[in-house]
Write an enzyme that holds these catalytic residues in place. Structure first.
Site, short mmCIF file in Angstrom:
data_model
loop_
_atom_site.label_atom_id
_atom_site.label_comp_id
_atom_site.label_asym_id
_atom_site.label_seq_id
_atom_site.Cartn_x
_atom_site.Cartn_y
_atom_site.Cartn_z
N LYS A 1 -0.72 40.46 60.18
CA LYS A 1 -2.02 40.59 60.86
C LYS A 1 -2.54 42.02 60.88
O LYS A 1 -3.02 42.52 61.90
CB LYS A 1 -1.94 40.03 62.29
CG LYS A 1 -1.66 38.53 62.34
CD LYS A 1 -1.74 38.00 63.77
CE LYS A 1 -1.51 36.50 63.80
NZ LYS A 1 -0.09 36.14 63.54
N ARG A 2 -2.46 42.68 59.74
CA ARG A 2 -2.99 44.04 59.64
C ARG A 2 -4.52 44.01 59.63
O ARG A 2 -5.12 43.01 59.24
CB ARG A 2 -2.47 44.72 58.37
CG ARG A 2 -0.95 44.87 58.33
CD ARG A 2 -0.44 45.76 59.47
NE ARG A 2 0.96 46.09 59.29
CZ ARG A 2 1.96 45.63 60.03
NH1 ARG A 2 1.70 44.80 61.02
NH2 ARG A 2 3.20 46.01 59.80
#
Length: 286
Positions: free
Chosen positions: A97-98
């Site tokens: 989830k960058r």
């Protein structure tokens, strides 16, 4: 393209995406005692789970936070888990989830599509805009990698931002979906799906069906099954002709042994049975 591999895996093995969100507390005590480090205990637990489920799940999602929490030893377990999945030719989704931009996003792409932490797909947060996604595109085009971008998530807090109305009167998630869809047309495989997919939770069916109907060649990573309330029947509404999505389950499979007498001794067999039951439940609704 990687999306075609995933499509084929779903056709062959079903829709289950097994979440290796492995906390050390999930590892049975007697099994854990065999090892001298958290790294070895977590990795060998994962290895047993993978070996027991390889032929009955379509892919594996490895949530990096569960490994980061244990520092370097945890990250070594993460690295070894991804390496083992590659060795077994299993499809690995790095749930990272960058959401950064420019050079930082380039470094995240390099970190998770090359080297020690290489995976087939990564999850991304689109909040900062498309310039947070563009640095990943060369890997999709040249190295057959893929993305799952957060669209309509399964958590209660989704209403805080994803349902805000834009100037055009649409929900934020609608606008995000359109941008993901447009971007994804550059990465469509023979399966007619794109390697740029979306995370769409199965806890709000009406919106999920709306998204499915609007974006027909968008492949879904579907959280929310089981513990969060999503059912097999609801999941089936997110699919197209029996494909087009994978359904994540983590604790429901990893901790299935806790429901069985002396399950700690056969935790891998319990995980396999739980995965098969989930697969078959979904198939019955199609």
């Amino acid at each position: 393209m990687i999306i075609d591999r995933l499509f084929d895996s779903v056709e062959k093995k079903g829709h289950v995406c097994l979440g290796l969100d492995t906390d050390i507390t999930y590892v049975p005590e007697e099994f854990c005692k065999k090892f001298n480090s958290i790294e070895d205990a977590i990795f060998n637990f994962n290895k047993k789970i993978i070996d027991a489920t390889l032929d009955v799940v379509s892919c594996y999602k490895v949530q990096i936070a569960y490994y980061e929490a244990y520092g370097l030893k945890g990250l070594l377990a993460y690295k070894r888990t991804l390496e083992y999945l590659r060795e077994k030719k299993a499809i690995a989704i790095a749930d990272i989830k960058r959401g950064d931009i420019a050079k930082t996003a380039e470094m995240y792409a390099k970190a998770h599509f090359e080297g020690d932490f290489e995976a087939d797909f990564v999850t991304l947060n689109p909040y900062m805009g498309l310039d947070g996604i563009e640095p990943y595109m060369p890997y999709i085009e040249k190295m057959e990698k893929g993305l799952f971008i957060l669209l309509r998530t399964s958590n209660k807090g989704a209403y805080d931002i994803q349902y805000i109305k834009t100037q055009g009167g649409k929900n934020v998630y609608d606008e995000v979906g359109e941008k993901i869809y447009d971007l994804g047309q550059k990465a469509t495989g023979r399966s007619k799906y794109s390697s740029i997919g979306a995370v769409v939770g199965c806890t709000h069916v009406e919106e999920g069906v709306e998204i499915r109907n609007k974006f027909k060649n968008m492949f879904f990573l579907i959280p929310g099954y089981g513990a969060q309330g999503g059912t097999a029947k609801e999941v089936s509404l997110y699919l197209r002709e029996g494909n087009g999505g994978v359904v994540n389950s983590s604790r429901g499979i990893l901790l299935a042994y806790k429901k069985e007498e002396n399950g700690e001794k056969i935790f891998d067999e319990c995980a396999r049975l739980a995965a098969i039951n989930m697969r078959d439940e979904i198939r019955k609704t199609l």
